[in-house]
Design a protein around this motif. Sequence first.
Motif, PDB file in Angstrom:
ATOM      1  N   ALA A 124       0.882  -1.349  -0.259  1.00  0.00           N
ATOM      2  CA  ALA A 124       0.067  -0.033   0.042  1.00  0.00           C
ATOM      3  C   ALA A 124       0.849   1.222  -0.019  1.00  0.00           C
ATOM      4  O   ALA A 124       0.348   2.473  -0.366  1.00  0.00           O
ATOM      5  CB  ALA A 124      -0.998   0.087   1.066  1.00  0.00           C
ATOM      6  N   ALA A 125       2.067   1.235   0.372  1.00  0.00           N
ATOM      7  CA  ALA A 125       2.770   2.355   0.441  1.00  0.00           C
ATOM      8  C   ALA A 125       3.348   2.824  -0.723  1.00  0.00           C
ATOM      9  O   ALA A 125       3.919   3.987  -0.991  1.00  0.00           O
ATOM     10  CB  ALA A 125       4.148   1.973   1.368  1.00  0.00           C
ATOM     11  N   GLN A 126       2.967   1.942  -2.048  1.00  0.00           N
ATOM     12  CA  GLN A 126       3.319   2.513  -3.299  1.00  0.00           C
ATOM     13  C   GLN A 126       2.370   3.355  -3.941  1.00  0.00           C
ATOM     14  O   GLN A 126       1.321   3.211  -3.591  1.00  0.00           O
ATOM     15  CB  GLN A 126       3.794   1.298  -4.240  1.00  0.00           C
ATOM     16  N   LEU A 168      -0.587   4.493  -6.247  1.00  0.00           N
ATOM     17  CA  LEU A 168      -1.890   3.894  -6.618  1.00  0.00           C
ATOM     18  C   LEU A 168      -1.402   3.264  -8.091  1.00  0.00           C
ATOM     19  O   LEU A 168      -1.927   2.027  -8.436  1.00  0.00           O
ATOM     20  CB  LEU A 168      -3.112   4.494  -6.643  1.00  0.00           C
ATOM     21  N   SER A 169      -0.848   4.023  -8.776  1.00  0.00           N
ATOM     22  CA  SER A 169      -0.707   3.702 -10.246  1.00  0.00           C
ATOM     23  C   SER A 169       0.243   2.528 -10.539  1.00  0.00           C
ATOM     24  O   SER A 169       0.189   1.775 -11.026  1.00  0.00           O
ATOM     25  CB  SER A 169      -0.175   4.876 -11.189  1.00  0.00           C
ATOM     26  N   THR A 170       1.145   2.751  -9.587  1.00  0.00           N
ATOM     27  CA  THR A 170       2.211   1.550  -9.363  1.00  0.00           C
ATOM     28  C   THR A 170       1.784   0.136  -8.799  1.00  0.00           C
ATOM     29  O   THR A 170       1.689  -0.825  -9.462  1.00  0.00           O
ATOM     30  CB  THR A 170       3.445   1.906  -8.365  1.00  0.00           C
ATOM     31  N   ARG A 171       0.854   0.444  -7.833  1.00  0.00           N
ATOM     32  CA  ARG A 171       0.020  -0.920  -7.286  1.00  0.00           C
ATOM     33  C   ARG A 171      -0.789  -1.547  -8.501  1.00  0.00           C
ATOM     34  O   ARG A 171      -1.002  -2.504  -8.590  1.00  0.00           O
ATOM     35  CB  ARG A 171      -0.651  -0.611  -6.306  1.00  0.00           C
ATOM     36  N   ARG A 172      -1.349  -0.741  -9.267  1.00  0.00           N
ATOM     37  CA  ARG A 172      -2.410  -1.305 -10.156  1.00  0.00           C
ATOM     38  C   ARG A 172      -1.526  -1.751 -11.336  1.00  0.00           C
ATOM     39  O   ARG A 172      -2.028  -2.884 -12.026  1.00  0.00           O
ATOM     40  CB  ARG A 172      -3.290  -0.084 -10.775  1.00  0.00           C
ATOM     41  N   LEU A 173      -0.353  -1.308 -11.653  1.00  0.00           N
ATOM     42  CA  LEU A 173       0.449  -1.957 -12.614  1.00  0.00           C
ATOM     43  C   LEU A 173       0.873  -2.935 -12.322  1.00  0.00           C
ATOM     44  O   LEU A 173       0.969  -4.014 -13.122  1.00  0.00           O
ATOM     45  CB  LEU A 173       1.610  -0.945 -13.154  1.00  0.00           C
ATOM     46  N   LEU A 174       1.450  -3.246 -11.076  1.00  0.00           N
ATOM     47  CA  LEU A 174       2.175  -4.471 -10.660  1.00  0.00           C
ATOM     48  C   LEU A 174       0.968  -5.578 -10.699  1.00  0.00           C
ATOM     49  O   LEU A 174       1.127  -6.743 -11.099  1.00  0.00           O
ATOM     50  CB  LEU A 174       2.719  -4.300  -9.452  1.00  0.00           C
ATOM     51  N   ARG A 175      -0.268  -5.063 -10.505  1.00  0.00           N
ATOM     52  CA  ARG A 175      -1.144  -6.277 -10.408  1.00  0.00           C
ATOM     53  C   ARG A 175      -1.841  -6.746 -11.737  1.00  0.00           C
ATOM     54  O   ARG A 175      -1.837  -7.902 -11.768  1.00  0.00           O
ATOM     55  CB  ARG A 175      -2.442  -5.671  -9.544  1.00  0.00           C
ATOM     56  N   VAL A 206       6.294 -15.883  -9.988  1.00  0.00           N
ATOM     57  CA  VAL A 206       6.971 -14.508 -10.329  1.00  0.00           C
ATOM     58  C   VAL A 206       6.785 -13.530  -9.138  1.00  0.00           C
ATOM     59  O   VAL A 206       5.785 -13.387  -8.438  1.00  0.00           O
ATOM     60  CB  VAL A 206       6.068 -14.003 -11.490  1.00  0.00           C
ATOM     61  N   LEU A 207       7.886 -13.025  -8.977  1.00  0.00           N
ATOM     62  CA  LEU A 207       7.927 -11.916  -7.846  1.00  0.00           C
ATOM     63  C   LEU A 207       8.235 -10.483  -8.765  1.00  0.00           C
ATOM     64  O   LEU A 207       8.954 -10.611  -9.398  1.00  0.00           O
ATOM     65  CB  LEU A 207       9.242 -12.096  -7.041  1.00  0.00           C
ATOM     66  N   ALA A 208       7.631  -9.674  -8.390  1.00  0.00           N
ATOM     67  CA  ALA A 208       7.512  -8.223  -9.057  1.00  0.00           C
ATOM     68  C   ALA A 208       7.827  -7.390  -7.935  1.00  0.00           C
ATOM     69  O   ALA A 208       7.447  -7.154  -6.898  1.00  0.00           O
ATOM     70  CB  ALA A 208       6.091  -7.980  -9.620  1.00  0.00           C
ATOM     71  N   HIS A 209       8.844  -6.145  -8.514  1.00  0.00           N
ATOM     72  CA  HIS A 209       9.194  -5.409  -7.542  1.00  0.00           C
ATOM     73  C   HIS A 209       9.253  -4.022  -8.342  1.00  0.00           C
ATOM     74  O   HIS A 209      10.033  -3.953  -9.399  1.00  0.00           O
ATOM     75  CB  HIS A 209      10.544  -5.877  -6.980  1.00  0.00           C
ATOM     76  N   CYS A 210       9.086  -2.990  -7.921  1.00  0.00           N
ATOM     77  CA  CYS A 210       9.019  -1.809  -8.334  1.00  0.00           C
ATOM     78  C   CYS A 210      10.328  -0.631  -7.854  1.00  0.00           C
ATOM     79  O   CYS A 210      10.128  -0.613  -6.672  1.00  0.00           O
ATOM     80  CB  CYS A 210       7.934  -0.628  -8.270  1.00  0.00           C
ATOM     81  N   ARG A 211      11.558  -0.939  -8.449  1.00  0.00           N
ATOM     82  CA  ARG A 211      12.557  -0.381  -7.949  1.00  0.00           C
ATOM     83  C   ARG A 211      12.573   1.392  -7.750  1.00  0.00           C
ATOM     84  O   ARG A 211      13.167   1.927  -6.931  1.00  0.00           O
ATOM     85  CB  ARG A 211      13.593  -0.655  -9.040  1.00  0.00           C
ATOM     86  N   GLU A 212      11.604   1.873  -8.709  1.00  0.00           N
ATOM     87  CA  GLU A 212      11.851   3.261  -8.943  1.00  0.00           C
ATOM     88  C   GLU A 212      10.664   3.827  -9.396  1.00  0.00           C
ATOM     89  O   GLU A 212      10.274   3.234 -10.563  1.00  0.00           O
ATOM     90  CB  GLU A 212      13.094   3.739  -9.430  1.00  0.00           C
ATOM     91  N   TYR A 230       0.342  15.524 -21.442  1.00  0.00           N
ATOM     92  CA  TYR A 230       0.028  14.565 -20.072  1.00  0.00           C
ATOM     93  C   TYR A 230       0.905  14.485 -19.035  1.00  0.00           C
ATOM     94  O   TYR A 230       2.073  14.983 -19.145  1.00  0.00           O
ATOM     95  CB  TYR A 230       0.365  13.209 -21.134  1.00  0.00           C
ATOM     96  N   ASP A 231       0.437  13.934 -17.985  1.00  0.00           N
ATOM     97  CA  ASP A 231       1.068  13.821 -16.695  1.00  0.00           C
ATOM     98  C   ASP A 231       1.133  12.286 -16.629  1.00  0.00           C
ATOM     99  O   ASP A 231       0.180  11.644 -16.763  1.00  0.00           O
ATOM    100  CB  ASP A 231       0.422  14.345 -15.759  1.00  0.00           C
ATOM    101  N   GLY A 232       2.292  11.835 -15.969  1.00  0.00           N
ATOM    102  CA  GLY A 232       2.482  10.284 -15.814  1.00  0.00           C
ATOM    103  C   GLY A 232       3.399  10.005 -14.910  1.00  0.00           C
ATOM    104  O   GLY A 232       4.019  10.711 -13.770  1.00  0.00           O
ATOM    105  N   THR A 233       3.702   8.630 -14.896  1.00  0.00           N
ATOM    106  CA  THR A 233       4.904   8.155 -13.918  1.00  0.00           C
ATOM    107  C   THR A 233       5.704   7.088 -14.782  1.00  0.00           C
ATOM    108  O   THR A 233       5.282   6.285 -15.619  1.00  0.00           O
ATOM    109  CB  THR A 233       4.389   7.594 -12.822  1.00  0.00           C
ATOM    110  N   ARG A 234       6.956   7.182 -14.554  1.00  0.00           N
ATOM    111  CA  ARG A 234       7.709   6.265 -15.318  1.00  0.00           C
ATOM    112  C   ARG A 234       7.882   5.159 -14.036  1.00  0.00           C
ATOM    113  O   ARG A 234       8.689   5.467 -12.989  1.00  0.00           O
ATOM    114  CB  ARG A 234       9.029   6.879 -15.765  1.00  0.00           C
ATOM    115  N   HIS A 235       7.896   4.015 -14.395  1.00  0.00           N
ATOM    116  CA  HIS A 235       8.332   2.748 -13.282  1.00  0.00           C
ATOM    117  C   HIS A 235       9.377   2.185 -13.788  1.00  0.00           C
ATOM    118  O   HIS A 235       9.414   1.470 -15.137  1.00  0.00           O
ATOM    119  CB  HIS A 235       6.956   2.025 -13.326  1.00  0.00           C
ATOM    120  N   LEU A 236      10.408   1.654 -12.935  1.00  0.00           N
ATOM    121  CA  LEU A 236      11.295   0.668 -13.337  1.00  0.00           C
ATOM    122  C   LEU A 236      10.926  -0.713 -12.464  1.00  0.00           C
ATOM    123  O   LEU A 236      10.999  -0.363 -11.226  1.00  0.00           O
ATOM    124  CB  LEU A 236      12.725   1.004 -12.979  1.00  0.00           C
ATOM    125  N   ILE A 237      10.685  -1.610 -13.132  1.00  0.00           N
ATOM    126  CA  ILE A 237      10.180  -2.777 -12.686  1.00  0.00           C
ATOM    127  C   ILE A 237      11.037  -3.788 -12.668  1.00  0.00           C
ATOM    128  O   ILE A 237      11.496  -4.240 -13.865  1.00  0.00           O
ATOM    129  CB  ILE A 237       8.714  -3.028 -13.013  1.00  0.00           C
TER     130      ILE A 237
END
Length: 112
Positions: free
Chosen positions: A9-11, A13-20, A30-36, A45-52
């Motif tokens: 939950a500390a991640q 919301l967009s990251t949690r939804r992406l990982l799911r 499979v283990l999934a981890h968002c590094r950054e 547009y506004d968004g987020t870059r995720h390193l997974i």
Amino acid sequence: MSRHTPVRAAQPLSTRRLLRSLLDLTGPDVLAHCRETTPWASALYDGTRHLIELELTGEDAALRAEALAQLLPNAEFLIMGNIVADLAVDEHVVLDAQRHRLDLSVLTIADA
């Protein structure tokens, strides 16, 4: 044994939804981890870059990693409030015979 990484939950919301969404495509072991996560914006547009990191384990980890590396860049994701604008497999790392890691760069943009 089927394993998925708990989505914390500390991640953001967009990251949690992406990982799911990624875990829904990857299958078991499979283990999934968002590094950054980094805020991203363009003129429109506004968004987020995720390193997974996706770590695949099991006797067939090599085959599944190769299949995912081909599938993920063209996959469609249903993520409420976001669109996956870009997904690249940056690296496929062989950790050992039964463990492979895919390093992903994912750009999500807010769906207005």
